[in-house]
Each structure stands twice: as C-alpha cells, then as structure tokens.
Design a protein around this motif. Sequence first.
Motif, mmCIF file in Angstrom:
data_model
loop_
_atom_site.group_PDB
_atom_site.id
_atom_site.type_symbol
_atom_site.label_atom_id
_atom_site.label_comp_id
_atom_site.label_asym_id
_atom_site.label_seq_id
_atom_site.Cartn_x
_atom_site.Cartn_y
_atom_site.Cartn_z
ATOM 1 N N LEU A 8 0.818 -1.210 0.000
ATOM 2 C CA LEU A 8 0.000 0.000 0.000
ATOM 3 C C LEU A 8 0.857 1.268 0.000
ATOM 4 C CD1 LEU A 8 -2.691 1.481 0.235
ATOM 5 C CD2 LEU A 8 -2.558 1.220 2.703
ATOM 6 N N MET A 10 0.616 5.476 -2.188
ATOM 7 C CA MET A 10 0.015 6.248 -3.267
ATOM 8 C C MET A 10 0.955 6.169 -4.475
ATOM 9 S SD MET A 10 -2.719 7.367 -1.689
ATOM 10 C CE MET A 10 -2.726 5.794 -0.814
ATOM 11 N N TYR A 19 0.364 10.628 -7.162
ATOM 12 C CA TYR A 19 -0.408 11.268 -6.086
ATOM 13 C C TYR A 19 -0.046 12.758 -6.024
ATOM 14 C CZ TYR A 19 -2.621 12.082 -1.608
ATOM 15 O OH TYR A 19 -3.445 12.575 -0.614
ATOM 16 N N MET A 31 -6.813 20.655 3.935
ATOM 17 C CA MET A 31 -5.807 21.217 4.835
ATOM 18 C C MET A 31 -6.137 22.667 5.177
ATOM 19 S SD MET A 31 -2.178 19.605 3.918
ATOM 20 C CE MET A 31 -1.654 18.088 4.659
ATOM 21 N N GLY A 60 0.854 9.260 7.836
ATOM 22 C CA GLY A 60 0.280 9.036 6.503
ATOM 23 C C GLY A 60 0.552 10.255 5.641
ATOM 24 N N CYS A 61 1.828 10.676 5.603
ATOM 25 C CA CYS A 61 2.182 11.950 4.931
ATOM 26 C C CYS A 61 2.173 11.809 3.412
ATOM 27 C CB CYS A 61 3.547 12.418 5.388
ATOM 28 S SG CYS A 61 4.869 11.248 4.951
ATOM 29 N N SER A 62 2.345 10.601 2.888
ATOM 30 C CA SER A 62 2.460 10.334 1.453
ATOM 31 C C SER A 62 3.645 11.098 0.850
ATOM 32 C CB SER A 62 1.141 10.679 0.750
ATOM 33 O OG SER A 62 1.132 10.086 -0.524
ATOM 34 N N ASN A 97 5.583 10.336 8.736
ATOM 35 C CA ASN A 97 5.357 8.875 8.763
ATOM 36 C C ASN A 97 4.512 8.422 7.581
ATOM 37 O OD1 ASN A 97 2.652 7.203 9.686
ATOM 38 N ND2 ASN A 97 4.538 6.078 10.043
ATOM 39 N N LEU A 99 3.734 4.304 5.294
ATOM 40 C CA LEU A 99 4.114 2.897 5.190
ATOM 41 C C LEU A 99 5.442 2.758 4.443
ATOM 42 C CD1 LEU A 99 0.574 1.464 4.442
ATOM 43 C CD2 LEU A 99 1.918 1.085 6.511
ATOM 44 N N GLY A 136 6.622 3.096 8.785
ATOM 45 C CA GLY A 136 5.961 2.052 9.578
ATOM 46 C C GLY A 136 4.469 2.305 9.631
ATOM 47 N N THR A 137 3.720 1.304 10.108
ATOM 48 C CA THR A 137 2.271 1.480 10.178
ATOM 49 C C THR A 137 1.876 2.256 11.431
ATOM 50 O OG1 THR A 137 0.144 0.383 10.395
ATOM 51 C CG2 THR A 137 2.036 -0.884 11.148
ATOM 52 N N SER A 154 -3.786 13.439 7.891
ATOM 53 C CA SER A 154 -4.749 13.973 6.934
ATOM 54 C C SER A 154 -5.058 12.928 5.863
ATOM 55 C CB SER A 154 -4.151 15.241 6.315
ATOM 56 O OG SER A 154 -4.733 15.528 5.083
ATOM 57 N N PHE A 155 -6.330 12.605 5.699
ATOM 58 C CA PHE A 155 -6.808 11.745 4.620
ATOM 59 C C PHE A 155 -6.206 10.337 4.660
ATOM 60 C CE2 PHE A 155 -9.178 14.900 2.454
ATOM 61 C CZ PHE A 155 -9.885 14.242 1.449
ATOM 62 N N TRP A 159 -8.000 4.355 5.826
ATOM 63 C CA TRP A 159 -7.318 3.106 5.440
ATOM 64 C C TRP A 159 -7.263 2.196 6.662
ATOM 65 C CZ3 TRP A 159 -6.204 1.608 0.639
ATOM 66 C CH2 TRP A 159 -6.100 2.587 -0.358
HETATM 67 C C1 LIG Z 1 -4.552 9.745 0.638
HETATM 68 S S1 LIG Z 1 -2.957 9.684 1.297
HETATM 69 C C2 LIG Z 1 -2.913 11.164 2.271
HETATM 70 C C3 LIG Z 1 -1.606 11.871 2.159
HETATM 71 C C4 LIG Z 1 -1.529 13.257 2.777
HETATM 72 N N1 LIG Z 1 -1.597 13.177 4.220
HETATM 73 C C5 LIG Z 1 -2.595 14.175 2.237
HETATM 74 O O1 LIG Z 1 -3.378 14.725 3.029
HETATM 75 O O2 LIG Z 1 -2.631 14.393 1.025
HETATM 76 C C6 LIG Z 1 -3.073 8.423 2.532
HETATM 77 C C7 LIG Z 1 -1.716 7.975 3.034
HETATM 78 O O3 LIG Z 1 -1.892 7.165 4.206
HETATM 79 C C8 LIG Z 1 -0.933 6.152 4.162
HETATM 80 N N2 LIG Z 1 -1.328 5.061 5.055
HETATM 81 C C9 LIG Z 1 -2.381 4.222 4.927
HETATM 82 N N3 LIG Z 1 -2.397 3.338 5.921
HETATM 83 C C10 LIG Z 1 -1.332 3.635 6.719
HETATM 84 C C11 LIG Z 1 -0.813 3.076 7.927
HETATM 85 N N4 LIG Z 1 -1.384 2.023 8.494
HETATM 86 N N5 LIG Z 1 0.286 3.637 8.465
HETATM 87 C C12 LIG Z 1 0.894 4.711 7.899
HETATM 88 N N6 LIG Z 1 0.434 5.288 6.746
HETATM 89 C C13 LIG Z 1 -0.664 4.754 6.163
HETATM 90 C C14 LIG Z 1 -0.910 5.744 2.690
HETATM 91 O O4 LIG Z 1 0.256 5.021 2.359
HETATM 92 C C15 LIG Z 1 -0.987 7.111 2.016
HETATM 93 O O5 LIG Z 1 0.261 7.634 1.719
#
Ligand SMILES: C[S@@+](CC[C@H](N)C(=O)[O-])C[C@H]1O[C@@H](n2cnc3c(N)ncnc32)[C@H](O)[C@@H]1O
Length: 370
Positions: A8, A10, A19, A31, A60-62, A97, A99, A136-137, A154-155, A159
């Motif tokens: 997983l 983006m 993304y 935001m 979940g910074c992507s 942070n 994944l 990490g998760t 954010s967003f 998941w």
């Molecule tokens: C839609 S993106 C959001 C990115 C950014 N925060 C934004 O607002 O645009 C979701 C992000 O959450 C991450 N993500 C999903 N499950 C996660 C987990 N268990 N631990 C860390 N990150 C996770 C995904 O890999 C992805 O990069």
Amino acid sequence: MDRQQVVLHMNHGMGDNSYAHNSIVQQKKVMREAKGIVEESMMRLYTIIPIHCFKVADLGCSSGPNALQLVSNVIDIVDTTTCNLNLKPPIFQFFLNDLFGNDFNSIFKSLPQFSEIIEEKKGHKCGACFINATPGTFYKSLFPNNFLHFVHSSFSLHWLSQAPKELGNEENVHLTSTTPPAMHEAYLEQFQKDFKLFLKLRSQELVPKGGMVLTLIGRDKSQKTHDIRTAWSLIGTTLNDMVLENLIEAIKLESFDLPLYNPTIEEAKEVIEDEGSFTLQRLESVILDWSTNIKEAVDDDNNNNLDLNTKAEFTTKFIRAALEPLLKAKFGEEIMDELFVRYKNKIVQLIMGVKILEFPTLIISLIKKV
Ligand SMILES: C[S@@+](CC[C@H](N)C(=O)[O-])C[C@H]1O[C@@H](n2cnc3c(N)ncnc32)[C@H](O)[C@@H]1O
C-alpha cells in the motif's frame, strides 16, 4: 510482515498518474479547512506547556506537495503564536510517517528547496527545523512514550490495517447497497478495532495535554448523495466486467477487498469516547465535491460549467493515484490503463445520472487527557 504494509502506497513520483499531481483537493481544501483547527490546538498547547523543542508527527504523509504542507502550516502558526505571546520561537522536530512503500525519496529531494523557501519567508526568526522520516504502520507504536506534542493525520485514517477477513464478497471489492448487513458489520468492527488501537498508541506517545488533529473521508448517515463508497464500488463493477470478458481471473477478484472504511460522525465519536484517552475538542464534517476540477480547487471558481469528461477525468485520476498500487499488485500492471478507461466511462454515466458527487470529510481535534 503484513503484505499490505509493503504494497500500500500512493502512486509515486511526479508523473501524470502520481499522487503528487492528483491530490490538490486534499491540499487546497481539506488542509485549508483544518488549518484553523490546527491553529486553535497549537495556541492552546503554547499557553499550557513550555516548549523548547516542538515535536510534531504527520501520520500518513504520502509524497508530493501535501507531504510538507503540515510542516509549513505549523511553522507559520507557531511563528504567529510565539510573536503574539512574546515568546522565543522553538526548535522544530518533524516526523513524517507513512508505510514502507511510500516515496520518501521524493520528499527528501524536495527538502533543500523547501528549506530555502522557509528561510526566505521567516529568515532568522524561525527556530532550527529538523525533518525526520518515520516509516511504519500507524497501527503500531512509532515513538517513545510521552514524546510528541502534536500529532496530525490527513486523509489517511480511512485506510484500515486490513480488509475484514473471510468476507465472501466475491463480486464486489467494497460495500455496496446490495452487500449483506454482516459485511457492513465486519467492516465497521475492523474500523472500530483499528481506530481504537490508533488512539491508544497515540495517547501513549503524546505528552499529557498534547494535541491531535485528524481528517478522514467519512460518510453521511442519511446517504442523501453518492458518497465516496460509490467510487470504491465502481472499481468492483469495472473489475467484474473484465472478469466476464476473461481479462481478469475470477479467483483474483473473489479474494480482493479494499481495506477502506468511511465512518459517520457518530461512529467516530463512539470509538473516541469508548477508548477514553482523549477529550474531544471538535468533530466537524466538511462536504467536498469529489468531481471537482483542479482549477476549482485552486481558484474556488464555480465548477458547474465544467464538462462531464473533465470532471470524470479528474475523479478517475484522484482514485487511480490512491488505489493503483494495490490493484496493480493483485491484478497486474498490464490491465491498469484498460481498467481506468472503463472506470472513467462509469464515472461519466454516474455524473450524468446524479450530478452531485460529494463526500463529507471528518475533522477531529483531540487533547490527551492528563
Ligand atoms: C490519501 S494519502 C494522504 C496523504 C496526505 N496526508 C494528504 O493529506 O494528502 C493516505 C496515506 O496514508 C498512508 N497510510 C495508509 N495506511 C497507513 C498506515 N497504516 N500507516 C501509515 N500510513 C498509512 C498511505 O500510504 C498514504 O500515503
């Protein structure tokens, strides 16, 4: 290690389907809506905790421009707050942070330019700023106890750690109006379990009275409009069509479910109260039009005049940027273009039929109880 933690992410890079190029709605709209709430949370922190080194995590910074948006917002907010309160600016330590499969490299590459912009804007007024990556998760421990002052996500929290097991959801990849109640229940239970664990872990990592602001895609209890779940379920319908044409093996579709859940305000609130480590400061819902166009997201123009094709294209790219890595890992790279051409046609038909495609985004502000 759980396969989802590796697969997983983006879409990487800066290409057309990345993304970085297809996340403008999150950056400009969500935001911006959340910035006022982050500001409120920081002002409160500053008046109650003496902070020398301000430790902030974005979970979940992507990658792409959104990845550093929080850093920039926090520096702005803290700068204004410390000026207003006549305090010395703190040193910043940010932890980005995501994944393990996230494109951290592209964030690192953008750091020199980002630092230059901050220096130009703030000059010597801004404290030193250290940016770290924490892969990490977020469903596991990421930091030592009593370490962070502020957590943001954010967003990302829609998941799940995994799709509920043994769903028997053969022809669909998510919940639809015809899905049996037991499957809705299984998804809700997985969300409750995951979100509760997330809150417990963060409460351990935050200092007492530390703040947390979360945004995630939710759903409206009344189901008046097509929400984001329609976008997920149309992926299932498209894959199913491709199975019928022997372009995809049925067995692959039978064993695939999207690990996503979009809670109502009430469902999120119940978990927060049940878990018990946080005081709920705010829980709001902002409605977003998910067929909106980039121009609309940037300029806030009215998007009603945009043609169907442009709206459908925008929606498809937004969904593709988020789901493609998972779909590619299961069904193979070679069918991705065909899948999303077909998906876009379904979105065109959907927009023709219903006109409005919108989803609520939940914005949650929490304070760790002492
Ligand atoms: C839609 S993106 C959001 C990115 C950014 N925060 C934004 O607002 O645009 C979701 C992000 O959450 C991450 N993500 C999903 N499950 C996660 C987990 N268990 N631990 C860390 N990150 C996770 C995904 O890999 C992805 O990069």
